[in-house]
Design a protein around this motif. Structure first.
Motif, mmCIF file in Angstrom:
data_model
loop_
_atom_site.group_PDB
_atom_site.id
_atom_site.type_symbol
_atom_site.label_atom_id
_atom_site.label_comp_id
_atom_site.label_asym_id
_atom_site.label_seq_id
_atom_site.Cartn_x
_atom_site.Cartn_y
_atom_site.Cartn_z
ATOM 1 N N HIS A 78 -11.158 -14.860 14.677
ATOM 2 C CA HIS A 78 -10.374 -14.756 15.903
ATOM 3 C C HIS A 78 -10.931 -15.721 16.946
ATOM 4 O O HIS A 78 -10.431 -15.785 18.060
ATOM 5 N N TYR A 116 0.873 -1.166 0.000
ATOM 6 C CA TYR A 116 0.000 0.000 0.000
ATOM 7 C C TYR A 116 0.906 1.210 0.000
ATOM 8 O O TYR A 116 1.927 1.219 0.671
ATOM 9 N N THR A 146 -6.433 -8.691 3.681
ATOM 10 C CA THR A 146 -5.788 -8.300 2.424
ATOM 11 C C THR A 146 -5.615 -9.539 1.541
ATOM 12 O O THR A 146 -5.906 -9.507 0.341
ATOM 13 N N ILE A 157 -4.015 5.971 -0.187
ATOM 14 C CA ILE A 157 -4.921 5.010 0.416
ATOM 15 C C ILE A 157 -6.313 5.590 0.580
ATOM 16 O O ILE A 157 -6.491 6.759 0.891
ATOM 17 N N ASN A 158 -7.260 4.731 0.302
ATOM 18 C CA ASN A 158 -8.656 5.002 0.651
ATOM 19 C C ASN A 158 -9.166 6.383 0.245
ATOM 20 O O ASN A 158 -9.846 7.047 1.008
ATOM 21 N N ARG A 175 6.116 -1.851 9.236
ATOM 22 C CA ARG A 175 6.496 -2.569 8.036
ATOM 23 C C ARG A 175 6.704 -1.679 6.837
ATOM 24 O O ARG A 175 6.776 -2.131 5.720
ATOM 25 N N LYS A 196 -4.568 -10.782 6.943
ATOM 26 C CA LYS A 196 -5.547 -11.811 6.581
ATOM 27 C C LYS A 196 -6.581 -11.292 5.570
ATOM 28 O O LYS A 196 -6.810 -11.899 4.535
ATOM 29 N N GLY A 250 -4.180 -6.771 11.889
ATOM 30 C CA GLY A 250 -3.234 -6.140 10.980
ATOM 31 C C GLY A 250 -2.214 -7.097 10.383
ATOM 32 O O GLY A 250 -1.288 -6.678 9.689
ATOM 33 N N ALA A 251 -2.377 -8.411 10.602
ATOM 34 C CA ALA A 251 -1.402 -9.389 10.098
ATOM 35 C C ALA A 251 -1.466 -9.535 8.578
ATOM 36 O O ALA A 251 -0.505 -9.988 7.959
ATOM 37 N N ALA A 264 1.741 -4.859 3.193
ATOM 38 C CA ALA A 264 0.722 -5.537 4.012
ATOM 39 C C ALA A 264 0.913 -7.050 3.893
ATOM 40 O O ALA A 264 0.596 -7.792 4.822
ATOM 41 N N GLY A 321 -2.852 -12.024 14.297
ATOM 42 C CA GLY A 321 -3.300 -10.867 15.075
ATOM 43 C C GLY A 321 -3.865 -9.769 14.178
ATOM 44 O O GLY A 321 -3.818 -9.877 12.942
ATOM 45 N N GLU A 332 1.712 0.369 9.749
ATOM 46 C CA GLU A 332 2.548 0.949 8.707
ATOM 47 C C GLU A 332 3.911 1.337 9.236
ATOM 48 O O GLU A 332 4.908 1.223 8.571
ATOM 49 N N PHE A 387 4.307 0.504 2.152
ATOM 50 C CA PHE A 387 3.995 -0.340 3.288
ATOM 51 C C PHE A 387 3.571 -1.705 2.747
ATOM 52 O O PHE A 387 2.664 -1.801 1.922
HETATM 53 N N1 LIG Z 1 -6.515 0.201 1.800
HETATM 54 C C1 LIG Z 1 -5.474 0.207 2.614
HETATM 55 N N2 LIG Z 1 -4.536 1.173 2.567
HETATM 56 C C2 LIG Z 1 -3.471 1.174 3.390
HETATM 57 N N3 LIG Z 1 -3.220 0.231 4.309
HETATM 58 C C3 LIG Z 1 -4.120 -0.753 4.426
HETATM 59 C C4 LIG Z 1 -5.295 -0.835 3.608
HETATM 60 N N4 LIG Z 1 -5.981 -1.942 3.958
HETATM 61 C C5 LIG Z 1 -5.282 -2.527 4.951
HETATM 62 N N5 LIG Z 1 -4.165 -1.815 5.232
HETATM 63 C C6 LIG Z 1 -3.135 -2.161 6.230
HETATM 64 O O1 LIG Z 1 -2.616 -3.430 5.911
HETATM 65 C C7 LIG Z 1 -2.359 -4.185 7.079
HETATM 66 C C8 LIG Z 1 -3.074 -5.509 6.996
HETATM 67 O O2 LIG Z 1 -4.457 -5.259 7.088
HETATM 68 P P1 LIG Z 1 -5.544 -6.403 7.063
HETATM 69 O O3 LIG Z 1 -6.874 -5.710 7.043
HETATM 70 O O4 LIG Z 1 -5.250 -7.337 5.956
HETATM 71 O O5 LIG Z 1 -5.284 -7.109 8.461
HETATM 72 P P2 LIG Z 1 -6.085 -8.295 9.151
HETATM 73 O O6 LIG Z 1 -5.115 -9.405 9.394
HETATM 74 O O7 LIG Z 1 -7.304 -8.609 8.376
HETATM 75 O O8 LIG Z 1 -6.438 -7.644 10.558
HETATM 76 P P3 LIG Z 1 -7.779 -7.790 11.463
HETATM 77 O O9 LIG Z 1 -7.589 -8.990 12.326
HETATM 78 O O10 LIG Z 1 -7.735 -6.529 12.282
HETATM 79 O O11 LIG Z 1 -8.976 -7.864 10.570
HETATM 80 C C9 LIG Z 1 -2.813 -3.316 8.264
HETATM 81 O O12 LIG Z 1 -1.673 -2.724 8.848
HETATM 82 C C10 LIG Z 1 -3.716 -2.295 7.630
HETATM 83 O O13 LIG Z 1 -3.652 -1.085 8.354
#
Ligand SMILES: Nc1ncnc2c1ncn2[C@@H]1O[C@H](COP(=O)(O)OP(=O)(O)OP(=O)(O)O)[C@@H](O)[C@H]1O
Ligand SMILES: [Mg+2]
Length: 409
Positions: free
Chosen positions: A221, A14, A84, A19-20, A50, A82, A79-80, A58, A77, A47, A56
């Motif tokens: 979880h 990312y 994505t 973003i977003n 990593r 998953k 932000g791991a 992901a 955990g 961010e 960044f």
């Molecule tokens: N659109 C985006 N732009 C920038 N960073 C993003 C975006 N989507 C996710 N991230 C970042 O990527 C990382 C992984 O996010 P992700 O949503 O895949 O985590 P997750 O394992 O599903 O976490 P959770 O258990 O909280 O759902 C996080 O640090 C998140 O902040």
């Protein structure tokens, strides 16, 4: 068996600033903060760890293969990475590097809000989703009543889904994904939005889908749900696969990630309502953090009842699989003084097997009010002692209780 899902060297970057659909002023604030060496006020959590400021990752070099018919739990955990990874597999976003191959039709249930068209009614969305999955109209019509029944949204089926509550939305989305017979079903944590009864119903449905030999990739979880459903686990940490193995060993590794031993708890805040002052786990001879399996372990709860009488101290001991090995309370004491401020629980030798444990403590008035619920109040390890410690390996003993609890002749 052939691969239903193949993930080859997948990475997802990312880029900060894009973003977003952020506002221009947010971009400027981010760049200004970075230029001054300060933390980006708009950065997402993770961010910092990593990224290199601009980029960044992901996900970082993910590889695995899932055979048709496998049911996989993807854990890690916050932000791991998953969600994505599931978004890449569902083709909602593309990987920055690497590629994914999927064989068969895919239905996915990701964040609330994806998959359905908000202006269309529940009815129209069912047909839209079925068509996207490559089903014929007659087939969708055949499944229609089952979907509406399962989702329990009959009354609202002709209402645009943008008017649905998030619980109703997820119920319909799950019912569509589960009944339209996809070959691959991808489900993110969203089920947690539904109430407990509906979650159970969904898990039951997923079990029956798994029984039909379909491939399921499930993020949750809730380790109980993951263990009940999945045979294999993939553990992500900071965008990388750190474990890919049996579901039991993956859950153990995940829980171990978050394990820090603490054999005592001391209240930091002292509210005016009943609360725990101190909780300690002790053993003779004195030990800290790791206790011997062959000696009694004493857990002492010191409470401040703040003028209340007849309070009950309860405990739950969970093992590294998340299984409740013990659930008990001082109501089981032979005699109890209603004004007592100390409760002692003696865990006999071998009542717990070798491994890591968390202890939750509850202070309540039975059938009335719970005053304090401390999750993970204590965390400790039980290990073999004496000759057994030299002769055997903890991992060889899989029972929740210690092997010496049974009497052998
Ligand atoms: N659109 C985006 N732009 C920038 N960073 C993003 C975006 N989507 C996710 N991230 C970042 O990527 C990382 C992984 O996010 P992700 O949503 O895949 O985590 P997750 O394992 O599903 O976490 P959770 O258990 O909280 O759902 C996080 O640090 C998140 O902040
Ligand atoms: Mg997520």
């Amino acid at each position: 068996m052939s691969a239903a899902i193949r993930v080859e060297n997948v990475s997802k970057r990312y880029r900060l600033g894009v973003i977003n659909r952020r506002m221009l002023y947010q971009d400027l604030q981010s760049r200004w903060a970075r230029w001054r060496g300060q933390e980006d006020p708009h950065s997402k959590v993770g961010e910092k760890l990593r990224g290199n400021g601009e980029n960044f990752w992901a996900l970082d070099g993910i590889n695995f293969e899932i055979r048709a018919g496998e049911v996989i739990g993807l854990i890690g955990g916050n932000g791991a990475g998953k969600s994505t990874l599931l978004k890449i597999l569902s083709r909602i976003t593309s990987p920055t590097k690497g590629r994914v191959c999927l064989k068969g039709s895919v239905a996915s249930l990701l964040e609330v809000g994806t998959g359905f068209h908000p202006e269309l009614t529940g009815h129209e969305n069912i047909f839209l989703n079925g068509t996207i999955l490559g089903m014929r109209q007659s087939e969708i019509r055949r499944k229609f009543d089952q979907i509406v029944d399962f989702a329990e949204v009959e009354q609202f089926i002709d209402t645009p889904v943008k008017r649905y509550s998030s619980g109703m939305y997820v119920r319909l989305a799950f019912a569509v994904a589960a009944h339209l017979s996809p070959e691959i079903l991808i489900i993110d944590e969203v089920l947690a939005v539904g109430d407990a009864r509906f979650q159970e119903k969904c898990l039951g449905k997923m079990e029956s889908i798994a029984g039909e030999g379909r491939t399921i990739l499930f993020v949750s979880h809730n380790m109980g749900a993951i263990r009940a459903l999945c045979s294999r686990g993939i553990l992500l940490r900071e965008g990388r696969v750190v474990m890919d193995g049996s579901i039991d060993e993956t859950i153990t590794a995940y829980i171990g990630d978050n394990f820090a031993s603490a054999s005592s708890y001391e209240a930091k805040e002292r509210p005016a309502s009943p609360h725990f002052e101190r909780i300690t786990a002790t053993q003779e001879p004195a030990a800290q953090g790791t206790f011997s399996i062959g000696q009694p372990l004493v857990v002492t709860f010191e409470t401040n009842p703040c003028g209340k009488k007849d309070l009950t101290v309860g405990l739950v001991i969970r093992n590294s699989q998340g299984v409740w090995v013990q659930h008990s309370s001082d109501e089981f004491a032979a005699a109890k003084d209603p004004l007592a401020t100390v409760s002692r629980c003696i865990i006999p030798p071998h009542a717990l097997g070798p491994g890591k444990y968390h202890l939750d403590a509850l202070l309540a008035k039975r059938n009335e009010e719970a005053y304090e619920h401390l999750v993970n109040a204590l965390s400790f390890e039980i290990a073999f002692d004496g000759a057994m410690a030299a002769r055997t390996h903890a991992a060889d003993w899989k029972g929740a209780c210690g092997p010496g609890l049974l009497l052998w002749e």
